[in-house]
Scaffold this active site. Structure first.
Site, PDB file in Angstrom:
ATOM      1  N   ASP A  70      30.872  40.918  32.372  1.00  0.00           N
ATOM      2  CA  ASP A  70      32.278  40.552  32.443  1.00  0.00           C
ATOM      3  C   ASP A  70      32.854  40.657  31.040  1.00  0.00           C
ATOM      4  OD1 ASP A  70      32.120  39.976  35.176  1.00  0.00           O
ATOM      5  OD2 ASP A  70      31.448  37.933  34.784  1.00  0.00           O
ATOM      6  N   GLU A  93      35.220  37.613  45.503  1.00  0.00           N
ATOM      7  CA  GLU A  93      34.914  36.327  44.861  1.00  0.00           C
ATOM      8  C   GLU A  93      35.108  35.236  45.906  1.00  0.00           C
ATOM      9  OE1 GLU A  93      36.713  37.782  40.546  1.00  0.00           O
ATOM     10  OE2 GLU A  93      37.948  36.570  41.906  1.00  0.00           O
TER      11      GLU A  93
END
Length: 239
Positions: free
Chosen positions: A8, A127
């Site tokens: 990320d 997510e």
């Protein structure tokens, strides 16, 4: 089973937090990409953590440089809002793209992208956050905003629209290193008919063996344990 490190990235730094919050810098993407490639990763996934929020992706140059020396599949996600963005990502050296926020806002984008670039190129990134017993909601903008979509229903829809793979992250377990979200996995596994990459909470050998034993067509994505050198990929490959 594929072992897929996940990077990320925000402002050209790898970041890591807990439950996708409290993000802090942990290193240079180029160095980590090379390290994981040499350790034997099957693939690597790079997500721009703020791209969708700000309407741009800053990872094209990182992928372009990495693809010169790294010869495993690279998946690029974050801020890919149209076919032109996907084309640029692939021309920069990505093998696949991961789309989340733009897909939840315009599901037809999945179908258009799969038609244009092939299903195997299109990964839908989901997510998931638990809302009540046996119900998880899909989030967007790196876990910042709820979408109102039931994760199980959304998984079925994105497959119908032609995605070739799903990357599913448990927000509740992400960064905790206390084991993966098996209730979530058990809830959705029967409706999965494309390769699934599961992430969030990976804690080592026990998770690896449990996934191998009980689930098929599921690969593992992880970050904390690798980023902080608590585990090495070559050790996982020998388990």
């Amino acid at each position: 089973m594929r072992i897929i490190p996940r990077l990320d990235i925000k402002n050209n730094f790898i970041i890591k937090g807990i439950n996708l919050e409290g993000l802090r810098k942990v290193g240079n993407p180029g160095e980590f990409l090379e390290k994981y490639y040499k350790q034997g990763a099957h693939e690597i996934c790079l997500i721009d953590a703020v791209a969708s929020l700000y309407g741009r992706n800053n990872l094209f140059n990182i992928v372009k440089n990495a693809s010169k020396n790294i010869f495993i599949p690279l998946t690029l996600g974050g801020g890919l809002r149209n076919l032109k963005d996907i084309d640029l990502a692939l021309k920069s050296g990505a093998d696949k793209v991961a789309i989340n926020s733009s897909a939840t806002e315009n599901p037809k984008f999945i179908k258009e992208a799969a038609k244009q670039f092939g299903s195997s190129t299109i990964v839908v990134y989901i997510e998931a956050k638990k809302r009540k017993e046996k119900r998880w909601e899909a989030y967007k903008y790196f876990g910042r905003e709820p979408t109102g979509l039931n994760v199980k229903d959304w998984i079925q829809k994105v497959q119908d629209l032609g995605c070739g793979e799903i990357l599913l992250t448990s927000i509740d377990c992400e960064g905790m290193n206390q084991g993966m979200d098996y209730p979530l996995l058990d809830e959705i596994i029967e409706c999965i008919n494309v390769p699934l990459i599961f992430s969030g909470g990976f804690n080592g050998k026990e998770d690896l063996n449990r996934i191998k034993k009980n689930y098929t067509n599921v690969s593992l994505s992880m970050s904390s344990k690798l980023h902080y050198n608590k585990l090495k990929i070559k050790d996982l490959l020998n388990k």
